[in-house]
Structures are given as structure tokens and as C-alpha cells.
Scaffold this active site. Structure first.
Site, PDB file in Angstrom:
ATOM      1  N   HIS A 122     -55.923 -10.484 -25.348  1.00 42.55           N
ATOM      2  CA  HIS A 122     -56.104  -9.883 -26.433  1.00 42.55           C
ATOM      3  C   HIS A 122     -57.284  -9.064 -26.385  1.00 42.55           C
ATOM      4  O   HIS A 122     -57.623  -8.179 -26.846  1.00 42.55           O
ATOM      5  CB  HIS A 122     -55.984 -10.778 -27.878  1.00 42.55           C
ATOM      6  CG  HIS A 122     -56.067  -9.845 -28.930  1.00 42.55           C
ATOM      7  ND1 HIS A 122     -56.988  -9.562 -29.646  1.00 42.55           N
ATOM      8  CD2 HIS A 122     -54.816  -9.487 -29.728  1.00 42.55           C
ATOM      9  CE1 HIS A 122     -56.593  -9.119 -30.909  1.00 42.55           C
ATOM     10  NE2 HIS A 122     -55.096  -8.807 -30.660  1.00 42.55           N
ATOM     11  N   HIS A 145     -53.647  -1.573 -30.798  1.00 42.44           N
ATOM     12  CA  HIS A 145     -53.684  -1.422 -32.149  1.00 42.44           C
ATOM     13  C   HIS A 145     -53.699   0.008 -32.681  1.00 42.44           C
ATOM     14  O   HIS A 145     -53.779   0.798 -32.147  1.00 42.44           O
ATOM     15  CB  HIS A 145     -55.139  -2.296 -32.537  1.00 42.44           C
ATOM     16  CG  HIS A 145     -55.103  -3.850 -32.338  1.00 42.44           C
ATOM     17  ND1 HIS A 145     -55.357  -4.268 -31.331  1.00 42.44           N
ATOM     18  CD2 HIS A 145     -54.725  -4.631 -33.432  1.00 42.44           C
ATOM     19  CE1 HIS A 145     -54.943  -5.603 -31.318  1.00 42.44           C
ATOM     20  NE2 HIS A 145     -54.917  -5.943 -32.391  1.00 42.44           N
ATOM     21  N   HIS A 193     -47.740  -7.520 -30.333  1.00 44.56           N
ATOM     22  CA  HIS A 193     -47.824  -9.055 -30.624  1.00 44.56           C
ATOM     23  C   HIS A 193     -46.562  -9.673 -30.656  1.00 44.56           C
ATOM     24  O   HIS A 193     -46.859 -11.139 -30.659  1.00 44.56           O
ATOM     25  CB  HIS A 193     -48.580  -8.754 -31.867  1.00 44.56           C
ATOM     26  CG  HIS A 193     -50.116  -8.345 -31.746  1.00 44.56           C
ATOM     27  ND1 HIS A 193     -50.496  -6.820 -32.094  1.00 44.56           N
ATOM     28  CD2 HIS A 193     -51.265  -9.099 -31.863  1.00 44.56           C
ATOM     29  CE1 HIS A 193     -51.752  -6.869 -31.957  1.00 44.56           C
ATOM     30  NE2 HIS A 193     -52.041  -8.185 -31.806  1.00 44.56           N
ATOM     31  N   HIS A 249     -52.996  -7.910 -42.731  1.00 46.68           N
ATOM     32  CA  HIS A 249     -53.741  -8.308 -41.150  1.00 46.68           C
ATOM     33  C   HIS A 249     -55.071  -8.326 -40.908  1.00 46.68           C
ATOM     34  O   HIS A 249     -55.614  -9.263 -40.371  1.00 46.68           O
ATOM     35  CB  HIS A 249     -52.940  -7.531 -40.141  1.00 46.68           C
ATOM     36  CG  HIS A 249     -53.431  -7.453 -38.809  1.00 46.68           C
ATOM     37  ND1 HIS A 249     -54.093  -6.333 -38.440  1.00 46.68           N
ATOM     38  CD2 HIS A 249     -53.509  -8.415 -37.827  1.00 46.68           C
ATOM     39  CE1 HIS A 249     -55.009  -6.552 -37.248  1.00 46.68           C
ATOM     40  NE2 HIS A 249     -54.072  -7.833 -36.777  1.00 46.68           N
ATOM     41  N   HIS A 260     -58.215 -11.550 -40.484  1.00 46.03           N
ATOM     42  CA  HIS A 260     -58.880 -11.603 -39.258  1.00 46.03           C
ATOM     43  C   HIS A 260     -60.478 -11.752 -39.765  1.00 46.03           C
ATOM     44  O   HIS A 260     -60.996 -12.506 -39.281  1.00 46.03           O
ATOM     45  CB  HIS A 260     -58.773 -10.414 -38.570  1.00 46.03           C
ATOM     46  CG  HIS A 260     -57.922 -10.382 -37.506  1.00 46.03           C
ATOM     47  ND1 HIS A 260     -58.038 -11.011 -36.359  1.00 46.03           N
ATOM     48  CD2 HIS A 260     -56.372  -9.888 -37.453  1.00 46.03           C
ATOM     49  CE1 HIS A 260     -57.073 -10.761 -35.337  1.00 46.03           C
ATOM     50  NE2 HIS A 260     -56.061 -10.375 -36.090  1.00 46.03           N
ATOM     51  N   PHE A 310     -61.698  -8.436 -32.073  1.00 43.86           N
ATOM     52  CA  PHE A 310     -60.619  -8.219 -31.291  1.00 43.86           C
ATOM     53  C   PHE A 310     -60.884  -9.071 -29.950  1.00 43.86           C
ATOM     54  O   PHE A 310     -59.969  -9.724 -29.527  1.00 43.86           O
ATOM     55  CB  PHE A 310     -60.282  -6.643 -30.722  1.00 43.86           C
ATOM     56  CG  PHE A 310     -59.296  -6.162 -32.008  1.00 43.86           C
ATOM     57  CD1 PHE A 310     -58.729  -6.884 -32.806  1.00 43.86           C
ATOM     58  CD2 PHE A 310     -59.340  -4.788 -32.187  1.00 43.86           C
ATOM     59  CE1 PHE A 310     -57.994  -6.225 -34.013  1.00 43.86           C
ATOM     60  CE2 PHE A 310     -58.501  -4.194 -33.091  1.00 43.86           C
ATOM     61  CZ  PHE A 310     -57.902  -4.875 -33.869  1.00 43.86           C
ATOM     62  N   HIS A 354     -50.583 -14.175 -36.674  1.00 45.00           N
ATOM     63  CA  HIS A 354     -49.798 -13.026 -36.284  1.00 45.00           C
ATOM     64  C   HIS A 354     -48.512 -13.660 -36.227  1.00 45.00           C
ATOM     65  O   HIS A 354     -47.537 -12.782 -36.389  1.00 45.00           O
ATOM     66  CB  HIS A 354     -50.170 -12.813 -34.666  1.00 45.00           C
ATOM     67  CG  HIS A 354     -51.127 -11.515 -34.896  1.00 45.00           C
ATOM     68  ND1 HIS A 354     -50.726 -10.366 -35.034  1.00 45.00           N
ATOM     69  CD2 HIS A 354     -52.347 -11.532 -34.696  1.00 45.00           C
ATOM     70  CE1 HIS A 354     -51.668  -9.519 -34.900  1.00 45.00           C
ATOM     71  NE2 HIS A 354     -52.918 -10.324 -35.106  1.00 45.00           N
TER      72      HIS A 354
END
Length: 559
Positions: free
Chosen positions: A151, A172, A181, A300, A304, A321, A334
Site C-alpha cells: 500500500h 486511488h 483493494h 472510506h 482512515h 496512505f 477495507h
């Protein structure tokens, strides 16, 4: 449920958006030449300050060439052989033993469980698998940090697109978000199962879309567990309710109501076509951030950042990230994001987006490289991951309380009218730096109710920051901490990450058709748009705003 056919596989191509070549059309060139320039500002080494360029870790090119894990290409984007594809050669060991992956036959369907409902036996098994992954040699591509680094490398500007100068490679904020993902979790899950000798092992999902799951699952908060990560926001540990809107509302009941409204908006009300949910096309030569879908930029992103630790320099672990994969909670989070894709594809009403397929070959033939559970480097394609049942897993059935959580109708127009008289016309305000609440009048394409979209154009962002703003239409009370109302139309948000110039530009579309049904727009020819930043300080510039007719209208309602 019965197995579903693979969407798009045998469907004639429909009209697609402007296309050049498929993404990264030369596999061997990409695998051996995707490069990190001196500009790289990403470190996959632990405990380094990402903001301090003088202390940035260096990605050892030996790791990239000798197969020592995720940094060099465990998730490289390539295109399936076809358009101008060069044969794979042995110019580096990364291209030496790549196998085209074939999904194995499904003899027993795995069921991913809700993390809040798992049994003690499952918890023991999951902990054992994670503990064994953490104990693997550091140079094993299946080891915990090597998996986390996948990632880091391909979501944080570590590589340039081959043949495109310094143009970043990023999975992304485009139509590759869900497929990448899904494959990432697929192999992560199989590796864990292999380590404990259980091919039926399935990752849990954090069902933050259900009030009963709107806290961090208890299995992740035991400091003695292999699932624990100390780099989390201590104020957001259970019993804190996850704030999908990042509104900072202190009332947990209101936060739940906000969350359900957000889910209804992302999944049902706010999308006009498949790209509004999946993300915009991303092809060779496309700059990063062509446009995230509703789920990616909404729930999403919020999870995070909400979990990430504000004590850390840049929100590590889950809040950035480059470090997100270091928190085992990432994969549980995820799994629910993937569940949203599956629900949207096959279970939700199709009346607002009748065609949920993407038949563009640039999408279907885009491919990634991962290590499988046997440490074999394999190539996988998007077209092979469109059906989770064909991949051998399903999700535990959980109620969807947001499915019918349509906001109450807005009936009061008087205050909106007064506010509108004091608001500026959009053409006199944009472009603008969004560092405070802004209210503007935007002309409609038709008077009264119409099938329309609100478009925010040329949104330029500082990618190193958490940035988020919400959008309201004809908001009657201006209570920005409450989202469970007809006026809330959607959001833009991003997880901090690195790009070549620490910046990116995109646009978003927000469907207004159903919103008009929930409020009194009478014969108005303008609407009052309120933009509410949820971040602190500058970082977002919006180039323009307009309302357009829906170019992909839904079929008429039966009489």
C-alpha cells in the site's frame, strides 16, 4: 445466494469515455522500469517523519529488483497483453517468474464475518495467523511489513508511470480503487489461511455502516493481541462512535444519524452513473486523481482519518496512505469497503443507476502483480475480480439500516430565501480558496424540479493534508454538525499522501434529482449552495461550480 455471472465479460462494449491506450500497456517495460526519481518523498520505513524531506527513507533498489517484497512491484499496474504489449524478458528478476493467475475452482464458499460478531475460536485463529505473518522473515514477500509496504509503494507516489516522465502512478481516486483493494485483500486473506493451514479462513469486516458496528471492533484493541496497533487515535477507541462525516458532533446519537444519512447518500441517492460510484477512468498518461467515487471519498476516507493517531507527525498509521497497511484494522476496514462494492453491484436498487457495468477494455484489462500464498508472483486482471463469489468468498448477512434512511422532507423555504438574498453569485466568487464556510447562488438548467447534477470543477488540493468539505443545497437551518436532512448532498475528502508536486486536481459530480424531491424548490431558477470545510486552514482551491443536466438520466418512473 446463487452464483452470479461475471459482469461485462461477454457484454458488447457500450459507448465509453475518451480513450487512448489501456493503462500502462507495456508489461515488461513497466515491471523493469517503473522508477522512483530523486523527488520521492515517501518512506516505507517505520518511525520516520514523512514531512521531513531530509530524513526521508530511501527505497533500496535492490529490494525492487531482487523480489524482497511489496516495494518493488507486488502490486504493479500493467495492462493485459494486447495493445502494444512487449514480451516479458529477464532484464530483472522481477519479471522472471510471473505467472498469470487463474482463479481456483470454488468447492467451499468462504464467509467473511462481521468483526463485532466473531466467536472466541475465530479470534484465536485470526490472532495465530497474524502472529505467524509477523514472525516471517523480513525478506519474505508474505511477511507483515512487506504486505503493508504494498500500500505504501503504490498509493503514495513511489513510482512514475513508464514513459510518462514524472507522472505519478496511483491506484486511488479512480476506477481502479475497488479492484486493486479487492485483489490486495484476496491474497492477504489467502496468505493468512496458508500460515495456519486453513484454506477456509476469511478476513472479518468492520461493519461501520450499521449502528451495532460503529465502534472499533473489540478484537483490535487488546494490547497483547497480534491485531493491535498503538498508533491509533486514543480518543476514538471504544465506546467512541465512528464519525463518517468528520463533523465532530459530540452527540453520539446524532453521529449515528449522520452516518446512516451518509451511507444512504453514497450508496443510493447521490450517484448518476457507474463512474460516480466507482471513480473516473484512469489510463496511461492520466494525471493522478482523475476523480474518486462517492464511497472512496466519503466513508472510506473518514474511517482512515478518524482512526489515525493525531500524536503522530502525519496521522500514522491508518490516517496516511504510506503507513495504513501497518494497522491490521486496515484490512478489516477495507473488507467493508469491498462489501459496499458488492452490495452496490448486486443487491441495491438499480433505478438510479440502471447500468452498473464498466465495459471499457481499459478498465477490464488493467492488471496488477501480487504475491500469492505460496510466494509466487502472479499477474491478475480487473475483469477477474468483478464477482466476489467467483473469487470464493461472500459476506455474513447484516441488516442495512441505511437502505431506507432517506432524509425527512424539507418544507420551510422562507429562511433559505432570505439567506439567498445575501449570498453572492457563483461567477463572482470562483475560483476560491476554501478555508471558511462559503454560500453562493448557482443557476439551474431549468426552473423547479429537474434531473440535474452539481459539478465542482478543478478542485486543487494539497495531497499531504487531510482535506474535506461538505456540500449543502438550500440548507434551512445551517446546523453544519447535522447531516440527516434533505439539504445534505455530498462530500469531497482525501487521505494524506504524497504526489510529485504535493498537489492534484480533480472534479466531482453530485446528483440533485432526488434532493429536489425532498424539498420545496417551487419554480426556482437558482439554488443556494453552502460549502463547509471540515479541515483546518488552507489546502483546497475550487476553480468553479455549476449545475448541468444529467447526461445519463434514469428511465422514467412507471405511471
Amino acid at each position: 445466494m446463487a452464483s452470479l455471472h461475471l459482469p461485462c465479460a461477454t457484454t458488447p462494449s457500450s459507448q465509453t469515455r475518451s480513450s487512448s491506450r489501456p493503462v500502462f500497456a507495456k508489461p515488461s517495460h513497466f515491471i523493469t522500469h517503473a522508477k522512483r526519481g530523486h523527488r520521492l518523498q515517501v518512506s516505507c520505513a517505520a518511525a520516520e517523519n514523512q514531512n521531513d524531506s531530509s530524513s526521508q527513507g530511501k527505497v533500496d533498489r535492490r529490494n525492487m529488483l531482487l523480489g524482497l517484497g511489496g516495494l518493488y512491484g507486488a502490486s504493479n499496474l500493467v495492462s493485459a497483453p494486447g495493445a502494444s504489449a512487449n514480451p516479458i524478458n529477464r532484464r530483472s528478476s522481477t519479471s522472471a517468474n510471473i505467472v498469470d493467475y487463474r482463479l481456483p475452482p470454488v468447492f467451499q464458499m468462504k464467509t467473511r464475518p462481521s468483526a463485532h460478531r466473531v466467536s472466541p475460536e475465530y479470534i484465536f485463529k485470526y490472532n495465530m495467523a497474524m502472529d505467524r505473518m509477523r514472525r516471517l522473515p523480513k525478506d519474505d514477500p508474505r511477511s507483515f511489513m512487506q504486505q503493508a509496504n504494498i500500500h505504501c509503494a503504490y498509493c503514495n507516489g513511489a513510482y512514475d508511470q513508464p514513459g510518462q516522465g514524472t507522472l505519478d502512478l496511483q491506484v486511488h481516486n479512480s476506477w481502479l480503487f475497488f479492484p486493486f483493494h479487492r485483489w490486495y485483500l484476496y491474497f492477504y486473506e489467502r496468505i493468512l489461511g496458508k500460515l495456519i493451514g486453513d484454506p477456509t479462513f476469511a478476513l472479518p469486516f468492520w461493519n461501520w455502516d450499521n449502528p451495532k458496528g460503529m465502534t472499533i471492533p473489540p478484537i483490535f484493541v487488546d494490547p497483547k493481541s497480534a491485531l493491535y496497533d498503538e498508533k491509533r487515535n486514543q480518543a476514538n477507541l471504544p465506546p467512541a462512535v465512528v464519525d463518517l462525516g468528520m463533523t465532530r458532533n459530540p452527540d453520539p446519537l446524532q453521529v449515528v444519524a449522520n452516518n446512516l444519512t451518509i451511507m444512504y447518500n453514497e450508496m443510493i441517492r447521490g450517484n448518476s452513473d457507474v463512474y460516480d460510484f466507482m471513480g473516473q477512468p484512469y489510463r496511461e498518461g492520466t494525471p493522478v486523481n482523475p476523480g474518486p467515487g462517492a464511497s472512496e471519498r466519503g466513508s472510506h476516507t473518514a474511517v482512515h482519518v478518524w482512526v489515525g493517531d493525531p500524536r503522530q507527525p502525519t496521522g500514522e498509521d491508518l490516517g496516511n496512505f504510506y503507513s495504513a497497511g501497518r494497522d491490521p484494522l486496515f484490512y478489516c476496514h477495507h473488507a467493508n469497503v469491498d462489501r459496499m462494492w458488492s452490495l452496490w453491484q448486486y443487491f441495491l436498487p438499480s433505478k438510479t443507476v440502471p447500468d452498473k457495468r464498466i465495459t471499457d477494455p481499459d478498465f477490464l484489462n488493467a492488471a496488477f502483480l501480487f504475491y500469492d500464498e505460496n510466494a509466487q508472483l502472479v499477474r491478475v486482471t480487473v475483469k477477474d475480480c468483478l464477482d466476489n463469489l467467483r473469487m470464493g468468498y461472500d459476506y455474513e448477512r447484516i441488516d442495512l439500516p441505511w437502505l431506507d434512511y432517506r432524509p425527512p422532507p424539507q418544507t420551510v423555504a422562507a429562511r433559505v430565501t432570505r439567506a439567498g438574498k445575501s449570498a453572492s453569485k457563483a461567477e463572482t466568487v470562483f475560483p476560491l480558496t476554501l478555508d471558511k464556510i462559503v454560500r453562493v447562488l448557482v443557476p439551474k438548467t431549468k426552473k423547479g424540479k429537474a434531473d440535474e447534477l452539481l459539478v465542482l470543477e478543478n478542485i486543487s488540493v494539497d495531497t499531504t493534508k487531510f482535506l474535506k468539505f461538505d456540500v449543502f443545497i438550500n440548507d434551512e437551518d445551517d446546523n453544519i454538525a447535522e447531516l440527516d436532512k434533505a439539504a445534505y448532498v455530498g462530500t469531497y475528502a482525501q487521505v494524506p499522501h504524497k504526489t510529485a508536486n504535493k498537489s492534484a486536481t480533480t472534479s466531482i459530480r453530485l446528483k440533485l434529482t432526488d434532493l429536489y424531491d425532498d424539498m420545496d424548490v417551487a419554480d426556482d431558477d437558482t439554488v443556494l449552495v453552502t460549502l463547509v470545510p471540515r479541515h483546518q486552514g488552507p489546502g483546497v482551491t475550487i476553480g468553479g461550480i455549476k449545475i448541468i443536466e444529467n447526461p445519463t438520466p434514469a428511465p422514467p418512473k412507471p405511471s
